[in-house]
Design an enzyme around this catalytic site. Structure first.
Site: not given
Ligand code: BEZ
Length: 239
Positions: A55, A138
């Site tokens: 993110c 997402r």
């Molecule tokens: C992230 O790195 O943004 C992420 C990865 C897995 C689950 C939730 C967020």
């Protein structure tokens, strides 16, 4: 059972639907969605959680590209099921501390919605329990100036989005609207566009006999040139 409450059926808006309305608190103040964006294209997108690496890479990339989206009259609105103070702290950390792929001192100026009740996330089908029942996937909703959903793209938690592709989607939709054409696989501004299929044998024959400025691969598949400047001059004038 009321829609969008825990345990209720999961609703998924569809392409062509009016974007579901909501009021929300964001890092840029309260918003009334989509009404206050009438006249602009919008990308409404969700991310799973603040203070997570994928993110963070996405927010830095999107914030860096914001002016490019603004040039084609497209506003960005983010959302996660975190609270406002978490959003503020995360965005401050990004600005003050994170240097990534040449990006630094990145200020996220577009609104980030707090959605701790998951009301908006549920309304937009962003909670997909097979992936996670506590985080939004997402999701990307491309919404036109009349508030109609024009494209929907979903990615799982582990996969960061391609923001060049999201820009391409916005420009392709605007080009399709402005010139009444469609855009072929992998189209980029400046590439040939697809003209509507001939509605009569006479028109089809004319096209196949090379009597037009089109290139025809068969009677149902003709393209024409629209150069990049014409695309951008036209879509940016329609603001
Ligand atoms: C992230 O790195 O943004 C992420 C990865 C897995 C689950 C939730 C967020």
């Amino acid at each position: 059972m009321e829609q969008n409450m825990p345990g209720a059926a999961i609703t998924m808006p569809r392409i062509g639907d009016k974007a579901p309305a909501f009021k929300a608190v964001t890092t840029q103040g309260d918003i009334i969605f989509p009404d206050q964006y009438t006249g602009s294209w919008i990308i409404l997108f969700s991310h799973p959680a603040d203070f997570t690496p994928v993110c963070t890479s996405e927010f830095m990339t999107f914030a860096t590209l914001e002016s490019k989206f603004s040039d084609v009259n497209c506003k960005l609105v983010g959302l996660s099921v975190d609270g406002l103070y978490s959003h503020i702290a995360w965005l401050r950390t990004i600005k003050d501390k994170i240097q990534y792929k040449g990006m630094k001192d990145v200020e996220v100026k577009f609104p980030l919605i707090e959605d701790i009740t998951m009301e908006v996330a549920r309304k937009y089908g962003m909670i997909q329990p097979g992936e996670s029942s506590t985080k939004a996937v997402r999701a990307v909703f491309v919404i036109d100036p009349k508030g109609i959903i024009r494209a929907i793209i979903y990615y799982p938690l582990s996969l960061g989005r391609n923001f060049d592709e999201l820009y391409r989607v916005v420009v392709a939709l605007q080009t399709a609207d402005a010139f009444s054409v469609a855009t072929p696989a992998d189209w980029r501004p400046g590439d040939d566009v697809i003209v509507p299929t001939a509605g009569s044998c006479g028109v089809a024959k004319e096209r196949m006999e090379n009597k037009t400025d089109m290139t025809c691969y068969d009677w149902f598949f003709c393209t024409k040139k629209i150069d990049k400047d014409t695309v951008f001059n036209t879509i940016t004038k329609k603001k």
